[in-house]
Scaffold this motif. Structure first.
Motif, mmCIF file in Angstrom:
data_model
loop_
_atom_site.group_PDB
_atom_site.id
_atom_site.type_symbol
_atom_site.label_atom_id
_atom_site.label_comp_id
_atom_site.label_asym_id
_atom_site.label_seq_id
_atom_site.Cartn_x
_atom_site.Cartn_y
_atom_site.Cartn_z
ATOM 1 N N PRO C 11 0.813 -1.216 0.000
ATOM 2 C CA PRO C 11 0.000 0.000 0.000
ATOM 3 C C PRO C 11 0.846 1.265 0.000
ATOM 4 O O PRO C 11 0.445 2.267 -0.604
ATOM 5 C CB PRO C 11 -0.796 -0.108 1.299
ATOM 6 N N ALA C 39 -7.432 -3.581 -5.584
ATOM 7 C CA ALA C 39 -6.676 -4.255 -4.528
ATOM 8 C C ALA C 39 -7.455 -5.479 -4.079
ATOM 9 O O ALA C 39 -8.655 -5.563 -4.271
ATOM 10 C CB ALA C 39 -6.466 -3.310 -3.342
ATOM 11 N N SER C 40 -6.767 -6.416 -3.456
ATOM 12 C CA SER C 40 -7.433 -7.646 -3.040
ATOM 13 C C SER C 40 -7.954 -7.536 -1.611
ATOM 14 O O SER C 40 -8.369 -8.514 -1.029
ATOM 15 C CB SER C 40 -6.490 -8.837 -3.170
ATOM 16 N N GLU C 41 -7.847 -6.371 -1.045
ATOM 17 C CA GLU C 41 -8.426 -6.183 0.273
ATOM 18 C C GLU C 41 -8.679 -4.697 0.439
ATOM 19 O O GLU C 41 -8.093 -3.869 -0.261
ATOM 20 C CB GLU C 41 -7.477 -6.684 1.355
ATOM 21 N N PRO C 42 -9.567 -4.354 1.338
ATOM 22 C CA PRO C 42 -9.811 -2.919 1.552
ATOM 23 C C PRO C 42 -8.586 -2.280 2.191
ATOM 24 O O PRO C 42 -7.936 -2.884 3.048
ATOM 25 C CB PRO C 42 -11.003 -2.910 2.516
ATOM 26 N N LEU C 43 -8.274 -1.086 1.749
ATOM 27 C CA LEU C 43 -7.078 -0.423 2.268
ATOM 28 C C LEU C 43 -7.487 0.909 2.884
ATOM 29 O O LEU C 43 -7.091 1.984 2.439
ATOM 30 C CB LEU C 43 -6.063 -0.222 1.144
ATOM 31 N N ASP C 44 -8.306 0.803 3.908
ATOM 32 C CA ASP C 44 -8.894 2.007 4.490
ATOM 33 C C ASP C 44 -7.854 2.958 5.071
ATOM 34 O O ASP C 44 -8.038 4.162 5.087
ATOM 35 C CB ASP C 44 -9.845 1.638 5.636
ATOM 36 N N GLU C 45 -6.764 2.353 5.551
ATOM 37 C CA GLU C 45 -5.866 3.196 6.331
ATOM 38 C C GLU C 45 -4.877 3.976 5.469
ATOM 39 O O GLU C 45 -4.065 4.715 5.975
ATOM 40 C CB GLU C 45 -5.092 2.332 7.331
ATOM 41 N N PHE C 46 -4.944 3.795 4.190
ATOM 42 C CA PHE C 46 -4.008 4.488 3.308
ATOM 43 C C PHE C 46 -4.762 5.513 2.489
ATOM 44 O O PHE C 46 -5.967 5.389 2.263
ATOM 45 C CB PHE C 46 -3.290 3.497 2.393
ATOM 46 N N TRP C 50 -10.092 5.965 -0.411
ATOM 47 C CA TRP C 50 -11.185 5.391 0.367
ATOM 48 C C TRP C 50 -11.916 6.483 1.149
ATOM 49 O O TRP C 50 -13.134 6.478 1.251
ATOM 50 C CB TRP C 50 -10.648 4.363 1.367
ATOM 51 N N ILE C 141 -1.093 -4.313 -5.784
ATOM 52 C CA ILE C 141 -2.087 -3.261 -5.871
ATOM 53 C C ILE C 141 -1.937 -2.579 -7.216
ATOM 54 O O ILE C 141 -0.839 -2.198 -7.615
ATOM 55 C CB ILE C 141 -1.926 -2.249 -4.736
ATOM 56 N N GLY D 195 -12.014 -4.935 -7.342
ATOM 57 C CA GLY D 195 -11.428 -4.466 -6.102
ATOM 58 C C GLY D 195 -11.087 -2.996 -6.125
ATOM 59 O O GLY D 195 -10.083 -2.574 -5.539
ATOM 60 N N PRO D 197 -11.569 0.897 -5.057
ATOM 61 C CA PRO D 197 -11.934 1.469 -3.754
ATOM 62 C C PRO D 197 -13.440 1.591 -3.611
ATOM 63 O O PRO D 197 -13.994 1.319 -2.552
ATOM 64 C CB PRO D 197 -11.291 2.841 -3.776
ATOM 65 N N TRP D 200 -14.924 -1.789 -2.830
ATOM 66 C CA TRP D 200 -14.638 -2.181 -1.446
ATOM 67 C C TRP D 200 -15.469 -1.374 -0.460
ATOM 68 O O TRP D 200 -16.014 -1.888 0.501
ATOM 69 C CB TRP D 200 -13.149 -1.998 -1.127
ATOM 70 N N TRP D 425 -10.206 -12.435 2.121
ATOM 71 C CA TRP D 425 -9.902 -11.008 2.240
ATOM 72 C C TRP D 425 -10.096 -10.489 3.645
ATOM 73 O O TRP D 425 -9.362 -9.630 4.104
ATOM 74 C CB TRP D 425 -10.695 -10.186 1.225
ATOM 75 N N LEU D 429 -7.360 -8.705 5.818
ATOM 76 C CA LEU D 429 -7.650 -7.416 6.404
ATOM 77 C C LEU D 429 -7.391 -7.449 7.901
ATOM 78 O O LEU D 429 -6.836 -6.523 8.477
ATOM 79 C CB LEU D 429 -9.120 -7.071 6.125
ATOM 80 N N GLN D 432 -3.821 -7.368 8.639
ATOM 81 C CA GLN D 432 -3.319 -6.028 8.352
ATOM 82 C C GLN D 432 -3.674 -5.086 9.496
ATOM 83 O O GLN D 432 -2.845 -4.326 9.979
ATOM 84 C CB GLN D 432 -3.949 -5.539 7.047
ATOM 85 N N ARG D 439 0.964 -6.818 5.170
ATOM 86 C CA ARG D 439 -0.075 -7.137 4.211
ATOM 87 C C ARG D 439 0.520 -7.605 2.890
ATOM 88 O O ARG D 439 -0.115 -8.286 2.121
ATOM 89 C CB ARG D 439 -1.028 -5.966 4.011
#
Lengths: 760, 228, 174, 461
Positions: C11, C39-46, C50, C141, D195, D197, D200, D425, D429, D432, D439
């Motif tokens: 990320p 991305a293959s997962e949510p990346l809320d913190e970056f 988002w 990503i 995927g 944003p 998600w 996922w 997550l 992470q 991650r």
């Protein structure tokens, strides 16, 4: 629509119908010409007469047009015909007042029974194998005539034995005259629960060899010894109707009922007070009541008249029957006896009834006479609210079938079959059966063998049963719905009754009415026989015998015979418009006074600790009705059992012997044993077991064959000595648990709110 | 004209003779199920005579009580039926519309009197016993509920007849089969809303009770207590 | 749809690439809307886009619930009134049963609305049209630009690579 | 000891989808034959009449409705538990939710069949649904069965969506890894998920809303199922406690079912690393709590009846306390209270996996019996004692009941072959967010390997 179109359509629909028919065989059936003039969907009610028991209720039958699958001229097909749909009581009939018991209503199923004999049969297999072959009516009747003529040459026709179910009216007259004309002894009208003893007692006490009629509707107090008069005894529908009136039919008066019996009957269950007394002690108890009345001057001794004179010691106040002495013998508390006596005397009109088991004791006649004397003492004989006798219709002699000297059919039949000593001078050569089933209902050993020994047997019955399976020739009768019916009830009505009814529907099968067959045979026999039975049909015979009633005051006012006949047919008979005045008894015959008799039982109390009561069942009476599915599935009211037999055992006795509800129990007497599931029955004395009659048929249609057990099989041949009647309640038995049985119970709990936890 | 058909059962008159039981079978084409099915609790008796023992020998007593559909005013069977097969007809009867029934048997559970019967199999009449069937009453097939109807076919016929003759229906002009057959006249049928009828007169009796009144079903069958 | 994208291993790298792209958007002729990311997962913190997402989905769900409940009410009351069977002493349209059906229908309405609004707002289904690379499933990503002008293609590739892309690819791959 | 790594997770989770052992086919074959036997039994029943069951008058409901309530109860395993865990943000939920939600959907499918299986005329089941028909009549909305139909279809719709939504990214993952028909199949199922944003964000938002909405639906479903009984004036059915009692029982049996399912998955698919004793410990505690809640309810129910001392209710009460059903009743108490309490209140037992599995097995059995005891004894002893009866199940009912358990296992097996049984996922997550595992391994500067957390002991004990 154009004609051509119509043709096209009909051609198409015709083809469809034909295709349709391929799949469903019933649609391929031939259609016969309709045999009905009824409007489709509209019901008509036609009168008939019930013959399911000897009570003689008048019925009305609902007939509607329907489509039946029948065989006509050897061809199976469909026919539109009037079909009986329901049987109800004839509202105008003086016996049953529009009401009918479950057995009477079930008689519809006799006509439609799948196992009914549908045409004349001739035996082809071995005797008793039940293999028959269809014959024509002509051949059948010819065979019968040939056999009868062969009989005629035998010494005075003694070889002819006619055994029929009890009937009255012209059917009885016909059978009797037929036998007489052939020089044969009178026909034997046999059913297990017979009434000869009570008739004899009434003849002795009151000069009437007739069953009593009770005017319960006006009674204030009824004391009954053992008779299930609301269930099966005497004229139950008439008695039920009157009972309803007795209880709640009058403002501010409610008649009371006290029942004395060791096993609570369906009637006893209705009693205000139910008293258990040992079997055979009824006469003694009746005397104790009389003693109290005499001792306390509640009634004068002379009131009992002839009936009282028949009891030894009556005139001297029955000193040996004080309540205390009777308490010692019967266990019924003296205080109870005193109270009963006072209540009886204080609540006129009061009446005492005795019937069923108390009469089926070795001292049955004594019991009956004692009760008759008590009734006489109470002044209840031929009084409103008391005991009376249904008058005979004037001008129809012997129609009620009352013998001058009542004898037991059981005794006669046993004697004729050579089962009692001495053996009859000439053994029967030819047996004519009309609905009676002695192989099932005659308890003696060797009945089957004795029947099988008779060279020729012809049966008129509708079904193959244990007896008619031995028949060489079966000439099946119409059912009552298909026949001319008549009856002259012996009891149940306060007025004279002569029931009459034309057939309510056309015969379903290839059967013929027995009276017509007999008349035809009589014609063929010729000579004295045809002279004494000059009619060509039963209808004609009825017409001539009913004609005198036209002149009598009654339910029909007709100016011509034809008018009378038509009205009687429509109404279901004739009944007199007035109750015959009481107190017209003929002078009584002198007879020796009876001392107190104690009941004798077959079997010792040590070896056989239980009294055995084979009681008449609510569904099947003595078993003749066991072939009807409605009755088989009707839960017997106290036990709630369907489709089976059972042995009633007191709860304390059962737990002492480790017997639980539904366990298979073997009931053994000195004569033999039967097995049936146990039923815990709170209303039976601990030293008694009871079984309903009616099941245990070896051969009686698909619904009854092989079902349950026949209690008659273990009865000892104890008889009442004066009448020769079977004392069917005088056998002692022992019981033992032999395994697990099966009971089809309709009812769940015995008690209203049982506390299951109390048992543990 | 609205009616409220009802019945009065005088327990002091009932003798347990069971004439009503067979009358009901005959009138309503109720199937006999045979021994095995009967033993499994599947016998169909729209009308039954309940028998209860009290006490122990020799002080033993029995009470009889004919029980059949109580034609409740607030019938639990009606509200639970998802398809309206069990419904309240305008004359206050709990009618069962056989064609609508899909056999949830919920009504059978909800009925406090256990007077609903289920066709576990197709009914069978060995020929020619089928000829006894009453053409005015439908034969019920497998999988549906059936119950006492107060002989609605008789009610309808009587109503049509009265209508055709342009007159009001008379009290006791007709009776359900059980009432008709009852020898001691323990049952009286009629319009409870007609104050002159025999049934409403009897319903006023100080002996009158209703079965399981506490369940709140407002039954239209009134029992007159036995006196002793 | 065409795109140029780079695959970033983590990320942080993707964040860097994002920053650069945003910075160079004006020069290279695209704006923030053209930047794509997978991305293959949510990346809320970056800071990958988002945080500035907004959606009326909760309100839609509430509205859907309202519609569901209302239609439930009408289903029950109208149909029962359309065929008013006598019910003895009981009301034709009763409070409690209606309430239960309304409740369930409200919930069903909310559920279905949520599902539909998800599909609509997330542009699903979107079979094989979106900018994507199977390597995303490996954890990479994807950051790229959709519909870049041919003129700036090489420049873009360079920018993406400088941001730390392990690979830079064209979409659809030729 | 392997560290948690996304790559290994991918592999571990996807392995069952492509590799199938003979054991799978054998088990599947056995289960399928049981299901087929049940199907044959059902066809026989439809053809012959429901008389082939042991039902009678007055016990019109027996095994079938027991199964119905039981399976609807089991269905609370998933959605309810997973929604609660999501809402409370219990992080340990992540490997558990998918297994749980799948149980919900299948249990609902199976349970939902029973109202149809038990019908006298099952071919007319659609009359239960409100649709305009030639009969000109709508279903009776006053009937609790109708409420059932609404509640269950809402719940089934909701929980299917609830199961499906978080699976979409995982379908995309499988799509990317797979070849041949699988690629197409999962491509279709993933709806073209890439995927972005926005995707998600919407997905997470949808899951948040769904978790909020599905909870009251789940509660309402079992409440309404309880009302099938409580609305009828039957002694000991007509109880206000039934709603919460049933819901509690449902969660209770649901957790038990989940523990069993997890244990089997763990063993069969070698997921020791993800479904750890830690999870069994947590779920075990939950099970223990529900066991006590259940006991509370049964005491509340019984005590009030006993104290009220009304004849009709006491008849039922005694038939379970000292009558025909005594043994069954106390066996149920042992299964639902004694065994779970003994095992789960002792840490040493709870921390094993065997312990919670044993407790769960007895709970599942016990809860089935509980449903049976709720339904049958009151019907046998309903008011007028003359009409009391008894009920004995027939082979048809037993076969169909066995068939449902087999069907559940079979469906679950097939599901586990088609869908990643752990939400990949969400696991990633989670790691992470915990900062537990990077991650992704950075390209330039390799990050130091982190040790697993202490309370996450490695698998393979």
């Amino acid at each position: 629509m154009e004609r051509r179109d119509f043709l096209k359509i009909s051609a198409v629909s015709g083809a469809t119908a034909a295709l349709d028919a391929c799949g469903k065989p019933e649609r391929q059936l031939v259609r016969f010409i309709p045999e009905t003039d009824l409007i489709p969907g509209i019901a008509v009610w036609r009168p008939s007469v019930c013959v399911m028991c000897p009570a003689g209720c008048g019925t009305t039958v609902r007939v509607m047009e329907g489509e039946a699958e029948v065989t006509r001229h050897g061809q199976l097909g469909l026919i539109k015909m009037g079909l009986a749909k329901k049987i109800e009581g004839n509202p105008d009939h003086p016996v049953n007042h529009g009401k009918l018991c479950p057995r009477g209503q079930s008689s519809l199923q006799v006509t439609y029974h799948p196992d009914r004999i549908r045409h004349p049969l001739k035996r082809v297999g071995a005797r008793g194998a039940g293999e028959f072959q269809e014959v024509s009516w002509e051949a059948g009747i010819q065979e019968l005539v040939t056999r009868l003529s062969a009989m005629d040459s035998a010494p005075a026709g003694q070889g002819l034995l006619i055994v029929a179910r009890p009937v009255r009216g012209q059917r009885r007259v016909l059978l009797e005259n037929f036998a007489k004309a052939l020089g044969a002894p009178p026909p034997i009208f046999y059913q297990f629960y017979e009434d000869a003893l009570l008739r004899r007692a009434n003849a002795l006490s009151f000069g009437h060899a007739q069953l009593p009629t009770f005017d319960l509707a006006h009674s204030n107090y009824v004391l009954c010894f053992g008779a299930d008069f609301l269930g099966t005894w005497n004229s139950p529908v008439a008695q039920n109707v009157a009972y309803g009136e007795m209880r709640q039919g009058r403002p501010n008066v409610r008649g009371r009922l006290v029942q004395i019996e060791p096993r609570m009957s369906a009637t006893g269950a209705n009693a205000d007070q139910w008293i258990a007394a040992p079997p055979g002690s009824e006469g003694l108890i009746a005397l104790a009541l009389a003693q109290v009345m005499l001792a306390e001057n509640l009634r004068p001794a002379s009131a009992a008249g002839q009936a009282g004179a028949l009891i030894e010691g009556w005139a001297t106040g029955l000193k040996d029957a004080t309540p205390e002495k009777v308490e010692r013998k019967t266990g019924v508390p003296a205080a109870t006896l005193r109270r009963l006596a006072r209540e009886l005397a204080a609540n006129p009109p009061a009446v005492v009834i005795i019937g069923d088991a108390p009469l089926a004791q070795s001292n049955g006649l004594f019991n009956a006479l004692a009760v008759n004397a008590l009734n006489a003492l109470l002044g209840s004989v031929e009084q409103p609210g008391g005991l009376t006798f249904t008058p005979a219709p004037p001008g129809m002699a012997a129609a009620q079938g009352l013998p001058a000297q009542p004898t037991s059919a059981y005794a006669s039949l046993r004697a004729r079959l050579g089962l009692s000593k001495p053996a009859p001078p000439s053994p029967p050569q030819l047996l004519l059966l009309d609905g009676a089933n002695p192989v099932y209902a005659l308890p003696d050993a060797g009945v089957k063998e004795a029947i099988a020994k008779i060279p020729f047997i012809a049966s008129f019955g509708n079904f193959v049963d244990e007896t008619s399976v031995f028949a060489d020739l079966i000439l099946p009768d119409h059912t009552p719905l298909e026949s001319w019916m008549d009856d002259v009830p012996e009891s149940g009505s306060l007025e004279a009754v002569a029931s009459l009814a034309p057939p309510t529907m056309k015969p379903l099968h290839h059967t013929r009415a027995m009276p017509d067959v007999l008349l035809e045979a009589a014609q063929k026999l010729g000579g004295s026989v045809s002279k004494s039975l000059p009619w060509t049909s039963y209808e004609e015979m009825l017409r001539s015998t009913y004609a005198p009633l036209q002149k009598e005051k009654g339910s029909i006012q007709a100016s011509s015979t034809e008018e009378f006949w038509s009205a009687a047919r429509k109404q279901g008979g004739w009944w007199s418009s007035e109750v015959v005045a009481p107190g017209q008894r003929p002078p009584t015959v002198g007879a020796a006074a009876r001392a107190v008799q104690e009941a004798q039982f077959a079997g010792s109390a040590e070896e056989f600790p239980f009294f055995f009561l084979p009681y008449e069942s609510q569904q099947f009476l003595d078993g003749a009705l066991a072939n009807l599915p409605w009755l088989q599935e009707m839960p017997e009211v106290l036990s709630t059992v369907m489709w089976g037999s059972w042995v009633e055992i007191n709860p304390a006795t059962a737990s002492r012997l480790g017997i639980e509800q539904g366990d298979l129990v073997e009931v053994s007497s000195a004569r033999g044993s039967v097995r049936a599931p146990a039923l815990i029955f709170p209303g039976i004395a601990p030293d008694m077991v009871a079984m309903p009659a009616g099941q245990g048929h070896e051969q009686y249609t698909r619904y009854a064959t092989g079902r349950g057990a026949n209690p008659f099989k273990i009865l000892a041949s104890v008889v009442e000595p004066e009448t020769g009647s079977l004392a069917w309640a005088a056998t002692r038995v022992r019981i033992a648990r032999v395994g697990k049985g099966k009971l089809a119970l309709f009812g769940g709990s015995l008690r209203e709110w049982p506390r299951e936890f109390e048992k543990r | 004209m609205a009616r409220q058909w009802g019945m009065v059962v005088d327990l002091d008159r009932c003798t347990g003779c069971e004439a009503c039981v067979v009358a009901c079978h005959a009138e309503n084409n109720i199937a006999t199920v045979g021994e095995d099915q009967a033993a499994r609790g599947r016998a169909m008796h729209w009308m039954r005579v309940e028998r209860y023992w009290e006490g122990n020998f020799p002080n033993v007593r029995v009470t009889y009580r004919p029980v059949f559909c109580q034609q409740c005013g607030d019938a639990p069977c009606e509200s639970v039926c998802p398809t309206y097969a069990s419904y309240h007809n305008p004359e206050g009867l709990n009618a069962q519309i056989y064609n609508r029934c899909i056999g949830t048997r919920y009504c059978g559970n909800a009925c406090p009197y256990n007077v609903r019967f289920f066709n576990f199999y197709n009914p069978v009449w060995d020929k020619p016993l089928n000829l006894q069937l009453n053409p005015d009453v439908s034969v019920r097939s497998v999988g549906i509920m059936e119950k006492c109807t107060f002989c609605i076919q008789r009610i309808k016929v009587a109503e049509f007849r009265a209508q055709a003759e342009k007159r009001p229906l008379k009290d006791e002009e007709f009776n359900p089969a059980c009432v008709q057959s009852c020898p001691p006249k323990a049952m009286v049928f009629g319009d409870l809303d007609d104050p002159t009828s025999e049934v409403s007169r009897l319903a006023q009796s100080n002996r009158s009770t209703r079965l399981l009144e506490e369940v709140g079903t407002l039954p239209n069958v009134i029992y007159l207590r036995s006196v002793s | 749809m065409r795109a140029v994208y780079g695959l970033y291993p983590d990320p942080a790298a993707a964040e860097r690439a994002m920053k650069r792209l945003r910075a160079s958007g004006s020069t290279l002729g695209f704006d923030a809307r053209h930047i794509c990311l997978a991305a293959s997962e949510p990346l809320d913190e970056f800071d990958l886009g988002w945080k500035d997402q907004k959606t009326p989905m909760p309100w839609l769900a509430a509205l859907g619930g309202l519609i569901g409940g209302t239609s439930g009410y009408f289903l029950v009351s109208l149909t029962q009134r359309a065929y008013p069977l006598p019910t003895g002493n009981m009301p034709i349209v009763a409070l409690w049963p209606t309430g239960i059906v309304v409740y369930e229908m409200t919930m069903l309405g909310a559920i279905l609305t949520t599902f539909i609004s998800l599909l609509v707002s997330a542009r699903l289904p979107h079979w094989s049209k979106g900018v994507y690379d199977p390597a995303v499933s490996e954890g990479k990503i994807l950051v790229g630009v959709v519909n870049p002008s041919q003129a700036t293609h090489d420049e873009l590739v360079k920018t993406l690579r400088e941001a730390g892309a392990e690979e830079v690819k064209d979409f659809p791959s030729s | 000891m392997a560290a948690h790594s996304p790559e290994k997770l991918n592999e571990d989770v996807l392995r069952p989808l492509v590799r199938t052992s003979w054991r799978f086919y054998l088990t599947g074959g056995i289960l399928a034959s049981i299901v087929l036997a049940a199907l044959a039994a059902f066809i026989y029943q439809v053809y012959t009449g429901i008389g082939v069951s042991g039902l009678d008058r007055p016990v019109f409901w027996g095994f079938y409705i027991t199964n119905f309530v039981f399976w609807i109860g089991i269905s609370h395993a998933g959605t309810l538990i997973s929604a609660i865990l999501r809402l409370t943000d219990a992080r340990w939920r992540r490997p558990v939710t998918r297994c749980a939600e799948a149980i919900t959907v299948f249990a609902l499918l199976i349970g939902g069949m029973f109202p149809i299986i038990h019908l006298g005329r099952p071919y007319l089941f659609f009359w239960l649904f409100p649709y305009p028909s030639e009969r000109g009549i709508w279903p009776n909305f006053h009937s609790p069965l109708l409420w059932d139909a609404f509640a269950i279809s809402t719940y089934l719709t909701g929980s299917s969506i609830f199961l499906y939504l978080p699976t979409i990214p995982d379908f995309a993952l499988v799509r990317d890894k797979a070849q041949g028909w699988r690629k197409k199949f999962y491509g279709f199922l993933s709806l073209g998920w890439t995927g972005t944003p926005k995707q998600w964000h919407r997905l997470e938002m949808a899951m948040r809303i769904m978790a909020v909405v599905i909870l009251p639906v789940a509660v309402s479903v079992h409440t309404i199922v309880s009302w099938d009984f409580a609305m009828a004036p039957v002694p000991m059915w007509h109880s206000t406690v039934f709603g919460p009692y049933f819901v509690a029982g449902a969660i209770f049996s649901g957790i038990a079912a989940l523990i069993i399912a997890m244990a089997i998955l763990r063993k069969a698919f070698h997921l020791e690393e993800y479904l750890t004793p830690f999870h069994f410990d947590k779920l075990g505690k939950l099970l223990l709590m529900m066991s006590l809640v259940w006991a509370y309810f049964i005491i509340a129910e019984r005590l009030t009846v006993w104290y009220g001392n009304e004849s009709p209710e006491m008849a039922v009460y005694w038939s379970t306390q000292q009558g025909r059903f005594t043994h069954l009743f106390w066996f149920m108490v042992i299964c639902n209270l004694a065994v779970p309490f003994l095992i789960l209140s002792i840490k040493q037992f709870r921390n094993t996996i065997t312990g919670p599995v044993i407790a769960s097995t007895t709970v599942v059995i016990g809860m089935w019996i509980e449903r049976f005891l709720i339904i049958v004894p009151p019907l046998e002893r309903k008011y007028l004692p003359y009409s009391w009866g008894t009920y004995r199940p027939s082979w048809v009912e037993i076969t169909i009941t066995a068939g449902t358990f087999a069907a559940m296992a079979l469906l679950y097996m097939i599901f586990s072959k088609l869908v990643p049984i752990i939400s990949v996922w969400e696991m990633k997550l989670g790691w992470q967010q915990e900062g537990e595992v990077p991650r992704a391994v950075a390209s330039q500067a390799p990050l130091p390997q982190l040790a697993p957390r202490a309370d996450l002991p490695a698998a393979g004990n």
